[in-house]
Design a protein around this motif. Structure first.
Motif, mmCIF file in Angstrom:
data_model
loop_
_atom_site.group_PDB
_atom_site.id
_atom_site.type_symbol
_atom_site.label_atom_id
_atom_site.label_comp_id
_atom_site.label_asym_id
_atom_site.label_seq_id
_atom_site.Cartn_x
_atom_site.Cartn_y
_atom_site.Cartn_z
ATOM 1 N N MET A 73 -1.649 -1.474 -12.205
ATOM 2 C CA MET A 73 -1.010 -2.251 -11.137
ATOM 3 C C MET A 73 -2.029 -2.637 -10.075
ATOM 4 O O MET A 73 -2.787 -1.799 -9.578
ATOM 5 C CB MET A 73 0.130 -1.451 -10.504
ATOM 6 N N ASP A 74 -2.062 -3.914 -9.739
ATOM 7 C CA ASP A 74 -2.956 -4.435 -8.694
ATOM 8 C C ASP A 74 -2.121 -4.660 -7.432
ATOM 9 O O ASP A 74 -1.369 -5.631 -7.338
ATOM 10 C CB ASP A 74 -3.591 -5.747 -9.157
ATOM 11 N N PHE A 75 -2.285 -3.752 -6.460
ATOM 12 C CA PHE A 75 -1.444 -3.802 -5.268
ATOM 13 C C PHE A 75 -1.887 -4.870 -4.269
ATOM 14 O O PHE A 75 -1.284 -5.017 -3.212
ATOM 15 C CB PHE A 75 -1.415 -2.427 -4.605
ATOM 16 N N LEU A 118 3.889 -8.207 -8.408
ATOM 17 C CA LEU A 118 4.171 -6.769 -8.472
ATOM 18 C C LEU A 118 5.563 -6.508 -9.047
ATOM 19 O O LEU A 118 5.760 -5.564 -9.820
ATOM 20 C CB LEU A 118 4.051 -6.143 -7.081
ATOM 21 N N LYS A 157 -0.010 3.210 -13.780
ATOM 22 C CA LYS A 157 -0.221 3.025 -12.330
ATOM 23 C C LYS A 157 -1.567 2.364 -12.061
ATOM 24 O O LYS A 157 -1.691 1.541 -11.147
ATOM 25 C CB LYS A 157 -0.114 4.372 -11.623
ATOM 26 N N LYS A 158 -2.569 2.684 -12.877
ATOM 27 C CA LYS A 158 -3.886 2.052 -12.712
ATOM 28 C C LYS A 158 -3.840 0.567 -13.047
ATOM 29 O O LYS A 158 -4.634 -0.221 -12.525
ATOM 30 C CB LYS A 158 -4.907 2.754 -13.609
ATOM 31 N N ARG A 170 2.095 2.287 -3.592
ATOM 32 C CA ARG A 170 1.200 3.099 -4.416
ATOM 33 C C ARG A 170 1.509 4.595 -4.264
ATOM 34 O O ARG A 170 1.682 5.319 -5.255
ATOM 35 C CB ARG A 170 -0.259 2.830 -4.031
ATOM 36 N N THR A 171 1.596 5.077 -3.010
ATOM 37 C CA THR A 171 1.857 6.501 -2.777
ATOM 38 C C THR A 171 3.276 6.890 -3.191
ATOM 39 O O THR A 171 3.510 8.004 -3.660
ATOM 40 C CB THR A 171 1.640 6.860 -1.296
ATOM 41 N N GLN A 203 0.811 -1.207 0.000
ATOM 42 C CA GLN A 203 0.000 0.000 0.000
ATOM 43 C C GLN A 203 0.851 1.267 0.000
ATOM 44 O O GLN A 203 0.457 2.297 -0.540
ATOM 45 C CB GLN A 203 -0.945 -0.004 1.207
ATOM 46 N N ASP A 256 3.321 7.399 -6.884
ATOM 47 C CA ASP A 256 2.680 8.669 -7.228
ATOM 48 C C ASP A 256 3.679 9.827 -7.124
ATOM 49 O O ASP A 256 3.707 10.719 -7.976
ATOM 50 C CB ASP A 256 1.481 8.936 -6.322
#
Length: 338
Positions: free
Chosen positions: A39-41, A48, A36-37, A22-23, A19, A26
């Motif tokens: 990618m399934d975190f 990953l 980025k969309k 993700r940030t 998690q 960004d």
């Protein structure tokens, strides 16, 4: 994509929680919004990693770009390794006027004169800290980006914080720092910890300091009712004078290395030895200063607080060597050395 880039991608994805990744991506801004969309975190770290490798390949990203990603994560999460504090000594007349661009140019220039293969990246943080990432090589080997050294320095201050530095690299870094900051020497501050913010706040006095009252109150005698309340406030005042008030830096340990004569008349074998008795005492807690303050304010520990403990915030240190004044067993114990 070369092998070093692949290994760095694998290392970063493994190190950064999903998690948080993700940030961090960004802020990195090296991937498009669509990438980025995609990618399934919630996937496994293996999945990953494979996705990140594909995206880096498509975008032509190199080690240079991935070190940016690592720096973003480390700066946002500095409490991951063991940090050591150093203090620059004897500033020259123009030390206070050194600016960021001047520091960057001179630091890189000096270090590259000392090390043939070295990679240096410097970034200024929002709190005015200058962050330096150094990947070390040598005469024959290229920089190892998997084991970088991180350095944090606040310009206009004499303090430097370092993590992941070997004994071989220490004199090289020290010389580059001294020359680029306009100081004449650097010394170990005898302060270390896993929380960079804690040792920084302790050394730079970024916490609420409590000073002695003009007319300190003696501890009241055991009188009915009000004496316990008065005692509490007197103890609290003394504890806060010793360790600080409010939120305290979350220092996690303090080490005392004793080199003294053994004192026990019933054990002449030990007490008559010429060699000093050596031992190490270590205090550890999630917040050591808070624990000491609570012990003093609650009466668990005696007050006034012994200088052996109160010197931690006073001197901004958590490593001390305690020795004897003289050679004989009757000599008095010194305060912790500077």
């Amino acid at each position: 994509m070369d092998d070093t880039t692949k290994r760095l991608v694998q290392r970063l994805v493994k190190r950064i929680p999903a998690q948080m990744l993700r940030t961090t991506l960004d802020k990195w801004d090296r991937l498009t919004g669509e990438q980025k969309k995609s990618m399934d975190f919630t996937q496994s770290k293996w999945a990953l990693t494979e996705k990140m490798l594909d995206l880096c390949e498509v975008n032509g990203l190199s080690v240079k770009h991935l070190t940016e990603l690592e720096m973003i994560y480390i700066i946002d999460n500095p409490n991951k390794g063991m940090w050591y504090a150093f203090q620059l000594m004897d500033p020259q007349d123009d030390a206070h006027s050194v600016e960021l661009m001047q520091f960057k140019e001179q630091f890189k220039s000096h270090l590259k004169e000392l090390v043939r293969h070295v990679s240096i990246k410097i970034k200024k943080h929002t709190d005015e800290a200058v962050w330096i990432r150094i990947a070390w090589g040598d005469t024959f080997a290229r920089p190892n980006h998997l084991k970088p050294t991180y350095v944090v320095h606040y310009l206009q201050s004499p303090y430097v914080f370092v993590t992941s530095l070997t004994l071989k690299q220490k004199p090289l870094l020290s010389q580059a720092l001294v020359l680029s900051t306009r100081y004449q020497a650097i010394k170990d501050a005898n302060l270390s910890g896993r929380k960079l913010t804690a040792i920084r706040d302790l050394l730079m006095r970024k916490y609420q300091q409590v000073f002695p009252t003009k007319y300190p109150s003696p501890l009241p005698e055991n009188n009915p009712t009000i004496s316990s309340i008065e005692t509490f406030f007197v103890l609290l005042q003394m504890a806060c004078e010793a360790f600080g008030g409010g939120m305290l830096p979350q220092l996690q340990s303090a080490v005392y290395k004793l080199e003294t004569k053994f004192r026990d008349n019933s054990n002449k074998t030990m007490s008559e030895r010429e060699e000093p008795f050596k031992c190490v005492v270590k205090f550890a807690s999630t917040n050591l200063l808070e624990s000491f303050r609570h012990c003093a304010s609650s009466g668990i520990a005696s007050t006034p607080v012994t200088p052996l403990l109160s010197c931690i915030p006073l001197k901004g240190r958590n490593y001390f060597v305690i020795t004897d004044n003289g050679p004989g067993p009757s000599s008095q114990m010194r305060q912790p050395q500077n």
